[in-house]
Structures are given as structure tokens and as C-alpha cells.
Design an enzyme around this catalytic site. Structure first.
Site, PDB file in Angstrom:
ATOM      1  N   HIS A  19      31.642  33.649  33.235  1.00  0.00           N
ATOM      2  CA  HIS A  19      32.879  33.928  33.983  1.00  0.00           C
ATOM      3  C   HIS A  19      32.558  33.936  35.476  1.00  0.00           C
ATOM      4  O   HIS A  19      32.167  34.950  36.043  1.00  0.00           O
ATOM      5  CB  HIS A  19      33.472  35.273  33.533  1.00  0.00           C
ATOM      6  CG  HIS A  19      34.885  35.476  33.980  1.00  0.00           C
ATOM      7  ND1 HIS A  19      35.929  35.677  33.101  1.00  0.00           N
ATOM      8  CD2 HIS A  19      35.452  35.487  35.216  1.00  0.00           C
ATOM      9  CE1 HIS A  19      37.064  35.808  33.778  1.00  0.00           C
ATOM     10  NE2 HIS A  19      36.784  35.705  35.073  1.00  0.00           N
ATOM     11  N   HIS A  21      33.993  32.173  39.067  1.00  0.00           N
ATOM     12  CA  HIS A  21      35.034  31.366  39.719  1.00  0.00           C
ATOM     13  C   HIS A  21      34.459  30.537  40.860  1.00  0.00           C
ATOM     14  O   HIS A  21      33.814  31.079  41.757  1.00  0.00           O
ATOM     15  CB  HIS A  21      36.147  32.253  40.264  1.00  0.00           C
ATOM     16  CG  HIS A  21      37.018  32.866  39.204  1.00  0.00           C
ATOM     17  ND1 HIS A  21      38.162  32.269  38.746  1.00  0.00           N
ATOM     18  CD2 HIS A  21      36.888  34.014  38.505  1.00  0.00           C
ATOM     19  CE1 HIS A  21      38.721  33.034  37.819  1.00  0.00           C
ATOM     20  NE2 HIS A  21      37.957  34.104  37.642  1.00  0.00           N
ATOM     21  N   GLY A 180      45.211  33.949  37.372  1.00  0.00           N
ATOM     22  CA  GLY A 180      46.331  34.417  38.191  1.00  0.00           C
ATOM     23  C   GLY A 180      46.896  35.694  37.627  1.00  0.00           C
ATOM     24  O   GLY A 180      46.283  36.318  36.767  1.00  0.00           O
ATOM     25  N   HIS A 207      41.771  35.084  30.598  1.00  0.00           N
ATOM     26  CA  HIS A 207      41.782  36.344  31.335  1.00  0.00           C
ATOM     27  C   HIS A 207      42.767  37.249  30.596  1.00  0.00           C
ATOM     28  O   HIS A 207      43.955  36.911  30.478  1.00  0.00           O
ATOM     29  CB  HIS A 207      42.323  36.132  32.748  1.00  0.00           C
ATOM     30  CG  HIS A 207      41.325  35.627  33.725  1.00  0.00           C
ATOM     31  ND1 HIS A 207      41.004  34.310  33.837  1.00  0.00           N
ATOM     32  CD2 HIS A 207      40.570  36.291  34.658  1.00  0.00           C
ATOM     33  CE1 HIS A 207      40.101  34.171  34.801  1.00  0.00           C
ATOM     34  NE2 HIS A 207      39.810  35.352  35.314  1.00  0.00           N
ATOM     35  N   GLU A 210      42.677  42.770  31.777  1.00  0.00           N
ATOM     36  CA  GLU A 210      42.141  43.073  33.105  1.00  0.00           C
ATOM     37  C   GLU A 210      43.242  43.741  33.932  1.00  0.00           C
ATOM     38  O   GLU A 210      43.136  44.898  34.286  1.00  0.00           O
ATOM     39  CB  GLU A 210      41.642  41.788  33.794  1.00  0.00           C
ATOM     40  CG  GLU A 210      41.078  42.025  35.186  1.00  0.00           C
ATOM     41  CD  GLU A 210      40.862  40.742  35.993  1.00  0.00           C
ATOM     42  OE1 GLU A 210      41.459  39.704  35.654  1.00  0.00           O
ATOM     43  OE2 GLU A 210      40.104  40.804  36.973  1.00  0.00           O
ATOM     44  N   ASP A 330      32.212  37.116  37.949  1.00  0.00           N
ATOM     45  CA  ASP A 330      33.613  36.886  38.334  1.00  0.00           C
ATOM     46  C   ASP A 330      33.654  36.167  39.680  1.00  0.00           C
ATOM     47  O   ASP A 330      33.648  34.953  39.702  1.00  0.00           O
ATOM     48  CB  ASP A 330      34.419  38.189  38.370  1.00  0.00           C
ATOM     49  CG  ASP A 330      35.913  37.952  38.186  1.00  0.00           C
ATOM     50  OD1 ASP A 330      36.294  36.828  37.846  1.00  0.00           O
ATOM     51  OD2 ASP A 330      36.707  38.905  38.377  1.00  0.00           O
TER      52      ASP A 330
END
Ligand SMILES: [Zn+2]
Length: 403
Positions: A19, A21, A180, A207, A210, A330
């Protein structure tokens, strides 16, 4: 265990990042440089100031605010050459973190502002990842990085994005995700896209759990057929604590057990995630910044208080409850983190050592969107270094390195 807090041995351990980005892991100097070229105004002029600004803005304790920081990283990732550069540099960053296999995720629909098509954007990232892997290989290293393509939950392009994800499997797209704002935009709103990737057997990680709770996780599992959960830490909403006495009032099922002994009972969704080994992509530093995880005290996750310190994060409680936990960064830039830093903080706060890091890495390998053969190869390649680290740790403990 070393008392000098030297964690360089952790940096050298082979790791797997699930994970990660692309638009959350840029080098501040790269942001400054590209912003200068394209005339994008930044909140700071130097790379150092910009790094501090990102960390501060990301510490705002809200996912929405956290997402605002991406305005600037996305702004410098609109031209093909910039996407290619950022992707190449990301591979180098991963290699520096000890990552041997990574899945980097990003949303093509956010990279069309300067006229690129989503296809061109995906190809540019593929080229950059390739450049980076080639550079590392030429320098005697080894890292494989694939792409996970995200569609944005708040937009309506997810079917189109899903089709591209399937189309670009041949150049290293291995999975699909929804990113998003999670709250208010459940996976069920993207049914067509999720059905499309399912029909083409492209693996899905979503996702979920969270910025929203159990309902969102259920939607990720049911509508998304997710094989992994991005974070998923709010699965603790499906934990119920009871006692031996409550389950077995007459002491027939568990004779001799203390009736006051607490027992954790998992709800249907949590049981499914645990028993089916749905990987939780846990990113503790990010969760602390966005109030995503419930605080744990005395082993039990709260239902009201957010984890604000590393020690309160449910990562250890999730592992103890039997979940397949993998550790990821992340957003390396916004959270000033890496898997090395997360492992070091797990060592400091939970006393984790090499054997724990091995298990967390094996979990990540198991969850990786690669073939069984590739997983076996990865497992074989990481085994040696972890065995050595476990032995070195045992020797240090025996040698009484305590002063
Ligand atoms: Zn994420």
C-alpha cells in the site's frame, strides 16, 4: 536487542510494500523542481521547507485535509515526462527502504489536467517503473514494482478506469482499488467497475475501514470481492468482548477456566476477513494522522477514542486476534515514513523483533497480487536475511548486550 536504537539492520531487511501511493511518495526536491518548470505555486520554496509543510499539513487529523496535500503532488504529475520521473524515483525510494517487491498505486483520472489521456499516463508510469528497476538492477540490486490502478470514489469514471486496469495487465498492472473519500462513497456505488474487474479476474484491494467503518468494509467485501483491505483497521468495530462466564455459565464447555477471563468474539465480517486471510494493509503513521484507527488500551480497541500515539494503534491487537497484517507506508512523503520507520516504531512500541518482521513480510507476500510461483520465489529470497537477523538477535540477547 540493541540499546543504541540503531535500526540500520531493519533498513537492510527485505520488505514487501502493498500500500504505497505514487502521488504520496515524491521527493520534495522533485516537487520543487517540476513546480518551478511548470509555474505551479507551492507553499514553500525549498525542499526542506516543503517537506516540513507536508508533514505539518498531513498532521491535521482529518482524511479530507490529508488529501488536500495531494493538490501539490498531483500538480507536478501531469506531463508524461514528470510521471515517468516520479515513477522512476519511487522505485529508487522503495529500493532504499529495502523493498524487494512493491505495488504502487495511483489514479490515472487525476493526471489528465494537462491533456494526457489515461492511457498515456499509465504508459508513462510503466516506463518510469521500468527505468527505476533497470537502474537498480544495473547497480547490483533487485526490486520488482507493479502498479495498482485506482478509481476515485467521488467521481464517475470507475468503469472506464477498471477497463484500463484490465487492458494494461500486460505492462504490470496487477490490481484495482477505489481511493478518495470513503465516507459517503461506498464500494457499492462502483458496482459496474467492480463487476468488470471480477469478470476478468483482476484482483481487488479496496481502501475500506479507514475513513468509514464496518459498513464500508462489508461493501468492500461484498460489492468489491476485495482480497485485501486498504487499512481495514476499523474492522475492530466488529469485535465483541465477553467472558468465559457469559459463554459458559455452568463451566461445562471450558472446565476450570476463570469465569472472569475475557474472550474476543468476532462478528461475521471480521471472521470472514480473518479466516479467509484477507490481508490488512496496515499503515500506522498514516492512521495516526487521519484518526482512522481506534485506540487500544490493555489489549482492547476502544469504540470511541482514536489512536493518537503509536502505542495505541491496533496493529498488535489485530495480529494477536489472528488477522493477516502487512505493514505499508501509505504516503511516504505526507507521513514522513517508510516500512523501515514503521518497523522501527513497532520495535520501540511493541518490542517487535526480526521474527515479527518476518511474519509481517510473509503476510505481505501471501497477499501480493502475483502468481503462486512468484510468491514462492519471493519467500525463498527473503528467508535467508530474516533467518540471519533472527540469529543475530538471539546471539545479542545471549551475549548480554545490555549496557
Ligand atoms: Zn491509501
Amino acid at each position: 536487542m540493541s540499546t543504541t536504537q540503531d535500526f540500520s539492520w531493519i533498513q537492510r531487511l527485505p520488505k514487501v510494500s502493498l500500500h504505497d501511493h505514487l502521488d504520496g511518495g515524491l521527493q520534495p526536491a522533485t516537487v520543487v523542481e517540476i513546480a518551478g518548470e511548470i509555474g505551479h505555486k507551492l507553499p514553500a520554496d525549498s525542499a526542506e521547507e516543503l517537506a516540513a509543510w507536508f508533514a505539518e499539513a498531513a498532521d491535521s487529523r482529518s482524511l479530507e485535509k490529508y488529501l488536500e496535500t495531494f493538490e501539490h503532488t498531483l500538480a507536478v504529475m501531469q506531463r508524461a515526462e514528470d510521471l515517468r520521473r516520479v515513477a522512476r524515483e519511487h522505485v529508487l525510494t522503495l529500493a532504499g527502504d529495502g523493498v524487494v517487491y512493491g505495488e504502487v498505486r495511483w489514479a490515472p483520472e487525476q493526471h489528465t489536467a494537462a491533456g494526457l489521456t489515461m492511457e498515456q499516463a499509465i504508459e508513462a508510469v510503466a516506463d518510469g517503473l521500468h527505468d527505476g528497476m533497470e537502474f537498480i538492477a544495473h547497480n547490483g540490486g533487485r526490486v520488482l514494482v507493479n502498479q495498482i490502478i485506482c478509481a476515485m470514489r467521488q467521481n464517475d469514471r470507475s468503469l472506464e478506469v477498471a477497463q484500463l486496469a484490465v487492458k494494461y495487465r500486460r505492462i504490470g498492472v496487477v490490481g484495482f482499488d477505489l481511493a478518495g473519500p470513503e465516507d459517503g462513497f461506498p464500494a457499492s456505488k462502483h458496482r459496474a467497475a467492480l463487476d468488470y474487474v471480477a469478470e476478468h479476474f483482476l484482483p481487488v484491494t479496496l481502501h475500506a475501514g479507514e475513513a468509514a467503518g464496518l459498513e464500508s468494509i462489508r461493501s468492500a467485501l461484498l460489492d468489491g470481492r476485495a482480497l485485501r483491505l486498504g487499512h481495514g483497521v476499523r474492522i475492530t468495530e466488529d469485535f465483541r468482548y465477553t467472558t468465559v462466564g457469559e459463554i459458559d455459565p455452568e463451566g461445562k464447555l471450558m472446565p476450570g477456566a476463570d469465569p472472569a477471563q475475557p474472550i474476543l468474539q468476532l462478528g461475521e465480517a471480521a471472521s470472514w476477513v480473518k479466516d479467509r486471510r484477507i490481508t490488512l494493509e496496515v499503515c500506522p503513521h498514516s492512521n495516526l494522522q487521519t484518526d482512522a484507527a481506534y485506540a487500544v488500551s490493555e489489549g482492547k480497541p476502544s469504540t470511541e477514542e482514536w489512536a493518537r500515539t503509536y502505542e495505541q494503534h491496533p496493529v498488535a491487537a489485530l495480529r494477536e486476534a489472528g488477522f493477516s497484517v502487512a505493514i505499508s507506508p501509505d504516503n511516504r512523503l505526507m507521513s514522513s515514513t517508510s516500512i523501515t520507520r514503521e518497523f522501527a516504531d513497532l520495535a520501540k512500541n511493541f518490542g517487535y523483533g526480526a521474527a515479527d518482521f518476518f511474519e509481517l513480510t510473509v503476510n505481505a507476500v501471501e497477499g501480493a497480487f502475483v502468481s503462486m510461483e512468484e510468491k514462492q520465489m519471493l519467500l525463498r529470497s527473503i528467508q535467508g536475511p530474516y533467518t540471519q537477523a533472527i540469529e543475530a538477535e538471539a546471539q545479542a540477547a545471549q551475549g548480554g548486550v545490555s549496557a
